[in-house]
Design a protein around this motif. Structure first.
Motif: not given
Lengths: 454, 90
Positions: A61-63, A262-267
């Motif tokens: 959701e933040s992305i 981005e998802a990979s980095e944040k998670l």
């Protein structure tokens, strides 16, 4: 510097043409959750999934807000449960326990589907595989979010016809178990040949044993954007048409790659692949059929349809490959009936038949998908349909799948309503001449000649 | 520097730029560039803004500025520039 027209083009795609990222799917290995006690397995599964995917939805959701693009689904795929439960599940009830834990994880984390209630029986079947397959109808009845899949064949080893026969029966049973809800259990069950280990799309997603501990796979989409791009090439040659599809696929895929990284980095989970797919939804304009008709077909299913789909599928890949660092999954155009208003319209006006859909599966990414058929169809006829698709996949070295829904109590001329992304579907006519004697032979179809490459 | 792109699309009216600018000033966001044009008969304004220090706040600011747009009666979006850069630049 980015100019105002480029910004307007991107935002038009998002706002008016349904451009979205279809799914961020976190693949999670459950190999380290194995134990001889099924209750311990369930505890370990719950702990691992909730630990790794705890932030999946909030990060997604933040992305979405950061880039202003919808990410429609956040999902989870796990190691095929027939492997995970191999040493602990002594009955179908034991497997049902695991199914319920998966469902609980999905519900608590806010993901709409969790895939991997699966067995890989390409060549043979362990007792655990058999128990899992036997438990599928009950598992799909007692859970809301669990998706099941079974891989029945491959180009490398041939087709397990014992399993093909069995799945005809299991599909009917899954339909009967959920007959109060238009046999929706079958919408969460798919059989494959050459199933990929890194597919982010449901119902067939599972986290293959060739994968690492956890991974982020992203499925992109955008039939609406593609349709409008194709519309601008009216009257132009195939060269112009193909070039336009490539350029559009490139743009769509670049957004998927951005979101995936981005998802990979944040998670804190490695990036796996981008699945270059055109996946329709029931929304008007978000349709593969519309893309094909924009190329100049009066109605999908008419002569020329297979060629048009081949063009679309191939050029989506050509454009997308350069936009993504790793490509995998199913990658291509999906042709589900119920999830695509243009396909539904073509069936209703009599231009699209099951036989034409089968021909189309030779050149697109998956197979007979989300097709409602009469509930009176026999298991052996369903097995025959599966065998045909598996043969197409085996011989053509591609993934093929079957997700058909025999709707108990309904017949040709009626429609069935699944709701949400699954849409609705007219019940399609099936050729009911019997392949029973063929299916009942049992055994395996040997590996094709072109598999002997060593 | 990380940049954000603000777009305002809708019927032109008095005070749009003023309201957006005060919103940005309140949020300590510097404007780097402004351009505007008419596309498909709609007023389109684009601002490039500095969002370097905003990090994960960006999503919340985007929601607030969209709300401001609803109050004025135009569509306002704030997006990280990378979505446009990735799509339109190699």
């Amino acid at each position: 510097m980015i100019n105002i027209f480029e910004v307007a083009e991107t935002n038009k795609m998002i706002e008016q043409e349904n451009l979205d990222v279809r799914t961020i799917t976190m693949g999670i290995s459950l190999l380290d959750c194995m134990d001889s006690n099924v209750d311990v397995v369930c505890e370990k599964i719950y702990a691992k999934i909730t630990r790794l995917a705890g932030n999946l939805v909030s990060v997604g959701e933040s992305i979405e807000h950061k880039y202003g693009i919808p990410i429609v689904n956040k999902r989870i795929s796990v190691t095929p449960i027939a492997i995970v439960g191999n040493s602990s599940c002594k009955s179908t009830d034991d497997f049902i326990k695991i199914a319920k834990v998966l469902d609980k994880c999905a519900e608590e984390l806010g993901v709409n589907f969790i895939g991997g209630y699966s067995a890989i029986v390409t060549k043979g079947m362990t007792p655990s595989d058999k128990l899992l397959i036997d438990s599928i109808p009950e598992a799909l009845k007692v859970t809301a979010r669990v998706c099941a899949s079974v891989n029945l064949g491959s180009t490398r080893v041939g087709i397990n016809m014992d399993a093909v026969k069995m799945m005809g029966e299991i599909i009917i049973k899954a339909a009967e178990f959920t007959k109060e809800n238009d046999s929706i259990g079958c919408a969460k069950l798919v059989v494959f040949t050459n199933a990929p280990d890194d597919n982010p799309f449901m119902a067939g997603a599972f986290h293959g044993v060739t994968e690492g501990d956890a991974i982020i796979n992203v499925g992109v989409s955008g039939p609406g954007v593609m349709r409008n791009a194709i519309a601008t090439t009216k009257g132009e040659s195939f060269d112009v048409l193909c070039d336009t599809i490539k350029k559009t696929a490139f743009k769509i895929t670049r957004v998927g790659q951005l979101v995936a990284m981005e998802a990979s980095e944040k998670l804190g989970v490695p990036f796996g692949i981008i699945d270059l797919s055109l996946a329709p939804t029931p929304a008007i304009g978000d349709s593969i059929a519309d893309c094909l008709e924009q190329m100049g077909l009066e109605s999908v299913g008419c002569p020329g349809t297979t060629a048009a789909l081949a063009i679309l599928n191939d050029h989506v890949k050509k454009g997308g490959v350069m936009a993504a660092s790793h490509v995998g999954g199913l990658s291509g155009a999906f042709i589900p009936v119920s999830e695509d208003q243009g396909m539904i319209d073509a069936v209703l006006r009599g231009s699209l038949t099951l036989e034409k859909l089968e021909a189309m599966t030779c050149v697109c990414s998956v197979g007979l998908d989300m097709i409602a058929i009469p509930g009176s169809t026999t298991p052996t006829v369903i097995s025959g349909m599966i065998a045909d698709e598996m043969a197409i996949g085996m011989i053509n070295q591609k993934t093929t799948a079957v997700r058909i829904i025999p709707v108990i109590g309904k017949d040709v001329g009626e429609t069935v309503e699944f709701g949400g992304l699954l849409g609705y579907a007219p019940i399609m006519q099936v050729n009911n001449f019997e392949p029973a004697e063929f299916i009942n032979r049992g055994g395996r179809i040997p590996a094709p000649i072109h598999s002997f490459k060593n | 520097m990380e940049k954000g792109v603000i777009t305002v699309v809708g019927q032109d009216q008095i005070g749009i730029i003023g309201k957006v600018c005060s919103f940005l000033a309140d949020h300590q966001i510097n404007i780097l560039d402004i351009s505007q044009t008419i596309i498909d008969e709609y007023f389109n304004m684009m601002m490039i803004v500095d969002i370097t220090s905003k990090g994960d706040e960006l999503g919340d600011i985007a929601k607030e500025i969209a709300k401001l747009g609803q109050e004025i009666g135009v569509d306002i979006k704030l997006q990280h520039e990378n979505i446009f850069r990735k799509m339109h630049r190699l």
